[in-house]
Structure formats: structure tokens, C-alpha cells
Design a protein around this motif. Structure first.
Motif, PDB file in Angstrom:
ATOM      1  N   MET A  99     -52.356 -42.485  13.926  1.00 54.69           N
ATOM      2  CA  MET A  99     -52.574 -41.880  12.623  1.00 54.69           C
ATOM      3  C   MET A  99     -50.840 -41.342  12.811  1.00 54.69           C
ATOM      4  SD  MET A  99     -55.766 -39.747  12.747  1.00 54.69           S
ATOM      5  CE  MET A  99     -54.623 -38.199  11.853  1.00 54.69           C
ATOM      6  N   VAL A 100     -50.620 -41.230  14.680  1.00 51.26           N
ATOM      7  CA  VAL A 100     -48.892 -40.514  14.584  1.00 51.26           C
ATOM      8  C   VAL A 100     -47.639 -42.091  15.151  1.00 51.26           C
ATOM      9  CG1 VAL A 100     -47.581 -40.667  16.709  1.00 51.26           C
ATOM     10  CG2 VAL A 100     -49.507 -39.264  16.428  1.00 51.26           C
ATOM     11  N   GLY A 101     -48.640 -42.987  15.338  1.00 51.39           N
ATOM     12  CA  GLY A 101     -47.493 -44.703  14.772  1.00 51.39           C
ATOM     13  C   GLY A 101     -47.474 -44.790  13.174  1.00 51.39           C
ATOM     14  N   LEU A 102     -48.866 -44.447  12.433  1.00 51.62           N
ATOM     15  CA  LEU A 102     -48.056 -44.821  11.165  1.00 51.62           C
ATOM     16  C   LEU A 102     -47.441 -43.830  10.301  1.00 51.62           C
ATOM     17  CD1 LEU A 102     -52.140 -45.146   9.419  1.00 51.62           C
ATOM     18  CD2 LEU A 102     -49.694 -46.581   8.641  1.00 51.62           C
ATOM     19  N   PHE A 103     -47.282 -41.844  10.500  1.00 53.66           N
ATOM     20  CA  PHE A 103     -46.272 -41.648  10.242  1.00 53.66           C
ATOM     21  C   PHE A 103     -44.827 -41.838  10.236  1.00 53.66           C
ATOM     22  CE2 PHE A 103     -47.194 -38.085  13.120  1.00 53.66           C
ATOM     23  CZ  PHE A 103     -45.647 -37.827  13.465  1.00 53.66           C
ATOM     24  N   VAL A 104     -45.244 -42.319  11.568  1.00 53.69           N
ATOM     25  CA  VAL A 104     -43.164 -42.250  11.921  1.00 53.69           C
ATOM     26  C   VAL A 104     -42.746 -42.872  11.467  1.00 53.69           C
ATOM     27  CG1 VAL A 104     -42.117 -43.085  14.209  1.00 53.69           C
ATOM     28  CG2 VAL A 104     -43.836 -40.912  14.545  1.00 53.69           C
ATOM     29  N   THR A 105     -43.870 -44.726  11.360  1.00 57.16           N
ATOM     30  CA  THR A 105     -43.089 -46.114  11.291  1.00 57.16           C
ATOM     31  C   THR A 105     -42.669 -46.052   9.257  1.00 57.16           C
ATOM     32  OG1 THR A 105     -44.890 -47.147  11.306  1.00 57.16           O
ATOM     33  CG2 THR A 105     -43.732 -47.158  13.252  1.00 57.16           C
TER      34      THR A 105
ATOM     35  N   GLY B 130     -49.456 -36.504   3.038  1.00 51.89           N
ATOM     36  CA  GLY B 130     -49.130 -35.265   3.460  1.00 51.89           C
ATOM     37  C   GLY B 130     -49.360 -34.891   4.788  1.00 51.89           C
ATOM     38  N   PRO B 131     -51.340 -34.679   4.726  1.00 48.46           N
ATOM     39  CA  PRO B 131     -51.947 -34.486   6.179  1.00 48.46           C
ATOM     40  C   PRO B 131     -51.530 -34.966   7.124  1.00 48.46           C
ATOM     41  CG  PRO B 131     -53.296 -33.930   3.824  1.00 48.46           C
ATOM     42  CD  PRO B 131     -52.351 -35.257   3.094  1.00 48.46           C
ATOM     43  N   LEU B 132     -51.276 -37.299   7.192  1.00 51.37           N
ATOM     44  CA  LEU B 132     -51.205 -37.447   7.903  1.00 51.37           C
ATOM     45  C   LEU B 132     -49.753 -37.250   8.984  1.00 51.37           C
ATOM     46  CD1 LEU B 132     -53.148 -39.065   9.423  1.00 51.37           C
ATOM     47  CD2 LEU B 132     -51.725 -41.292   8.218  1.00 51.37           C
ATOM     48  N   TYR B 133     -48.467 -36.800   8.068  1.00 49.69           N
ATOM     49  CA  TYR B 133     -47.609 -36.914   8.376  1.00 49.69           C
ATOM     50  C   TYR B 133     -47.212 -35.226   8.872  1.00 49.69           C
ATOM     51  CZ  TYR B 133     -42.338 -36.127   7.473  1.00 49.69           C
ATOM     52  OH  TYR B 133     -41.646 -35.981   7.099  1.00 49.69           O
ATOM     53  N   MET B 268     -40.344 -33.823  14.298  1.00 46.81           N
ATOM     54  CA  MET B 268     -41.653 -34.265  14.548  1.00 46.81           C
ATOM     55  C   MET B 268     -41.325 -35.371  14.877  1.00 46.81           C
ATOM     56  SD  MET B 268     -42.021 -32.566  10.402  1.00 46.81           S
ATOM     57  CE  MET B 268     -43.346 -33.636  10.131  1.00 46.81           C
ATOM     58  N   PHE B 269     -40.092 -36.109  14.767  1.00 50.20           N
ATOM     59  CA  PHE B 269     -40.595 -37.134  15.315  1.00 50.20           C
ATOM     60  C   PHE B 269     -40.500 -37.190  16.839  1.00 50.20           C
ATOM     61  CE2 PHE B 269     -39.605 -38.474  10.680  1.00 50.20           C
ATOM     62  CZ  PHE B 269     -40.375 -39.181   9.900  1.00 50.20           C
TER      63      PHE B 269
END
Lengths: 292, 292
Positions: A99-105, B130-133, B268-269
């Protein structure tokens, strides 16, 4: 809508009618699918899921990323990663990392290909959402297979998806009067939707009573109604994306049957609902297959 | 870009200069933040994270959903759910349910508000992404707080985000010549980016050597460079969404400081990278706080 699409033209050159291609494809695909579901070692269907996820991601990339190569390549890899993690190592640490990897990359990749800027917002959203949608949905289908009598659960999810389509088609033709959702899918009627639900309950009862001993039939009915309704809505969702982005067919992966996503749009949702239902309402345990 | 934005006007009416508002806000927010990070019971910062996630989601809804009420409301709820699950019950079954739930419900909500159809593709993507981010990123910040010396880890992630900004600003003013990424952020220079990285390494070394005993300093340097670079890129990502959707400020939540997402875009990142680093490279255990 009767003009031939690009996807159809090569087939005509080969001199086969669309119906013949459809039948031929089904004659190969259905036995192969049944073999994977019921006879092959468990990891075979799981690996097939990862490959199918890649194919679905290619189609989604065509719809939402304008086919841009770098972005599409990343979407395919991320989608395969989601399916692989869900199917083979669904641990808390792996899922959270995913989940974290998805929204970062996802957003980072956009910085490498920001043009056209007015599309960048749409593309960034789908670079994050796409792997979750296609990878998660196909992961859900493959995870159903991890249950005891997993093959039957997958067949049930398929029956709930396609039974709804088929029952809806015939009920709609026979009794269809009131439009269900004209903006998105002008041919669908309320009568068809009700017929579809009746069909999934019938399919659910047959499969449940014959091949899922131990699952109370009222659970099967509730699940069929829930999954059938969500599956019909899921069918509309891919249509929304296609109409919104101006794409007509999600792809032409399956000869004579259009794109993979076109074929499994309802299944993605019925499988997700079925998986959640087996976990939270029926508390059925799933066994993750070992690759090595 | 020097004309006053809507967000600035009410403040002028109150007769306070922008600088005074900024200082006043900081004078309230910084002690409150330090109290939550270091003195309050663990669940206070976690709950604050869920509330902040809701605020971030409201801003993201403004940027990507045109502020449509039902869709925005759903985005806010889903984002809070993601942060709450990540922070309070990050079990495999909860995370998997969340992932499946996100991609099933997001598209369904779009069916209730499909108009304008040409925006539906963008909106559906962001209803899933959006919820994931926002929820995942704020969940990552709150999860850092679950580590031993959690308050210090959160401060480190903040130093890596804002140190990079500040160092970059001064280095850019002093030496800036070559544009870093003119299309998205015309003022940023390569010299500024390098200065930002130098600043985060310096901040990282101070925090690591003084307040994180047991963590080898070379790990702190590697983490600082990684998180600093990804943070600078993350800063650009929110700009991409804003430019792509034609929104100038992400919001006006923090008096004098613009929107929450504007303020925490880099954090966030850096928090996400710091969390992954503490888990996979340092193998530090995290303790989930109990609400009840």
C-alpha cells in the motif's frame, strides 16, 4: 455501433466468422480453466492469476494512460506485484508495504512522463488505483481458489457474474421495458436486472446445494443476491471508464470475445464480494499455496 | 501569481498580516504537536492522524472530484478508514479487506454521480487512489509514532521533509542556476535540490546521533538521502495534480500556511520511506496503541 472495430478486422481476413472464433476460443479456454481450477497443483491457478493481472493492466493502461510506454510498463509491474502479494504472501507487513509502495511510486513515475499535463491528474490517480483495482480483483479471484473446494468457489463467483449477464439478457429481451441506467448502458433494463438476480440465485442454489456441503443455503442466497447486484454494477463501472476516456473496447485479448476486462468486469466484483463474504460471514480459512 | 488568492482575503479583513497569522498559527500548532508526539498517551497522536486524514481528503476532493458532495463525503470516509485500519488494526485480514473494499466501493459510488461523464474516469481513479494516498501516507506518519522513540522518528521524517525545503530554498537563492523541473515547479533549481539533500543529511545526523541511540549513523545517512530525494519529488507530485486540475492551493486549512496537503506533501513521502526503511532495513518493531 455496428461498424467493425479494429479488433475485428484481422479476424475477418483470416476468413473465420466471429461466432466460429468465439466457439473455438471457448473450446480451448474452458477445459484449460477447469483443469487449472480442479486438477492442477494449486500454484498453477495462482500463477495464471498473476499473468492475467498483467494482461488486464495492459488494457487498463490503454484506457487510462493513453498507452504511454513507461507509465503502462510501471502499471503492469505494480499490478502483477499486487496480485502476487495477495496470492502468495498476504502477510500484514507485505500488504502494508504494498500500500505504501503504491502511493509513493505511482506519483514518482508521473514526474518522468508528465506530458500532457492536463492528463497527468487522471494518470496519477490510475497509476495508484489501477494496481489495486485490477491486481486486487484478480487477487481476490485467485484467493477464492485457496479455500477448501476452492475451484467450486471460483466457479460460483463466475456463475454469479455471467449468470447475471445471461439471465439479464434473456429477461431483458422478454420483458424489458424500463431503462436501468440509460446514460452508461442504454440497452440494460430494470426487468433484465431483476431477471439477472433471479438467475444468480438459481445458479447459486444449484452450486451451493450440490458442491458446497456445509454452507447453509440461506447464506448462498444472501451471497448470490449481494454479489449479483454488485456484479451488475461492476459491469457498468468499466463502461463508465470506457465512455469517460473515449475507448470502445477494453482490448482484444480474447479472440472473438473482446478484451479481458470486458469479459471479467462483473467477475472482478462478484469475486471480491464472495471473498469478503467467505471470510467475514462464513469465516472459512484459506490456505496460501507454496511456490517453492 | 502575485494576486491574492481567495484563501488570503478573509485574513486581510481581520486586519492581520500574513506573517503574523503564520507565526500565531505556529505558536499554537508546534507546542500542541510536540505534546502529542512526546507527552500524551499514544492513542492521541493516532486519533489526530485520523482527523488529519479527513482534512487532507477534503482538500484532495476539492482538487480531483470538483468538490461533488456525495463523492467527496465517500472519499473522506474511505480515507479515514484507511488511516484508522493502518494505525489501529494493521492485521493481514483488515488490510486485505480494506484493499478489496476500496476498489469495489469507489467505482460503485461513481454510478450514483456519473456526471459530468468526461470527468468520471478521473474521479473513479481518485476515489480508489485518494484513500490509499492520503490515508496511507498519514497512516505511515502515525505508524512511525508506534516505534520505540516514536516521537523522534516522526520529528526525523518532518526534518527530512522541511529541511529539504528550507535547505533547498537558501541554497537555491545563493547558488541556483540550473532549473530542476521547469514544467512543474519553475522556481526550483538543481543547486537547490543538492543543498536540500545536504541539509537533510545534516539534520538526520544531528537527530540520529543525539536522539536515536542504537541506529548506526550510516543508516541515518542512507535514509536521509533516500527520504530527502523522494520527499523533494513528492513535493512536485502535488504540484502536478494541482496544475493538471487547475487548482492553485490545495486548501486553506492552516491559517497563513495554505492547505494541509501543501504543507505535508513532502512529509507524506519522507514518512513513507522512513517507515519502510525502519521496517525492512532496521527491522524495528512497532507497537499498535490500544484505543479501548
Amino acid at each position: 455501433m455496428s461498424d467493425p472495430t479494429e479488433a475485428n478486422e484481422p479476424k475477418k481476413e483470416r476468413g473465420l466468422s466471429n461466432l466460429a472464433v468465439r466457439l473455438l476460443t471457448a473450446a480451448v479456454a474452458i477445459p484449460a480453466l477447469l483443469w487449472m481450477l480442479f486438477l492442477a497443483p494449486a500454484w498453477v491457478f495462482s500463477c495464471f492469476g498473476v499473468v492475467a493481472a498483467a494482461a488486464g493492466a495492459v488494457e487498463l493502461a490503454g484506457m487510462t494512460l493513453g498507452g504511454e510506454r513507461l507509465l503502462s510498463g510501471w502499471l503492469v509491474l505494480a499490478t502483477m506485484a499486487v496480485t502476487a502479494v495477495v496470492v502468495f504472501t498476504p502477510s500484514a507487513e507485505a500488504l502494508l508495504t504494498l500500500m505504501v509502495g503504491l502511493f509513493v511510486t505511482g506519483p514518482l513515475v508521473i514526474l518522468l512522463r508528465p506530458a500532457p499535463l492536463e492528463k497527468a491528474g487522471l494518470r496519477m490517480g490510475w497509476l495508484i488505483a489501477g494496481p489495486l483495482y485490477v491486481g486486487g480483483a484478480i487477487g481476490a479471484i485467485a484467493t477464492l481458489h485457496h479455500l477448501e473446494r476452492g475451484g467450486t468457489w471460483v466457479v460460483l463467483a463466475m456463475a454469479l457474474a455471467w449468470g447475471s449477464d445471461t439471465g439479464g439478457y434473456f429477461a431483458g429481451r422478454a420483458f424489458g421495458k424500463h431503462k436501468l441506467y440509460e446514460l452508461i448502458s442504454p440497452k440494460k433494463t430494470i426487468e433484465g436486472a431483476i431477471g439477472g438476480l433471479a438467475a444468480v440465485v438459481a445458479f447459486g442454489l444449484v452450486i451451493g446445494s450440490q458442491w458446497l456441503p456445509g454452507v447453509p443455503l440461506w447464506h448462498v442466497v444472501v451471497l448470490s443476491l449481494l454479489a449479483g447486484a454488485v456484479g451488475q454494477a461492476g459491469d457498468l463501472c468499466v463502461s463508465v471508464v470506457k465512455r469517460s476516456t473515449g475507448v470502445k473496447d477494453s482490448g482484444f485479448l480474447i479472440p472473438g470475445h473482446g478484451g479481458l476486462l470486458d469479459r471479467i468486469d462483473a467477475l472482478m466484483f462478484t469475486a471480491a464480494v464472495t471473498l469478503l463474504y467467505t471470510h467475514w460471514a462464513l469465516r472459512l480459512p484459506a490456505t496460501v499455496p507454496h511456490l517453492f
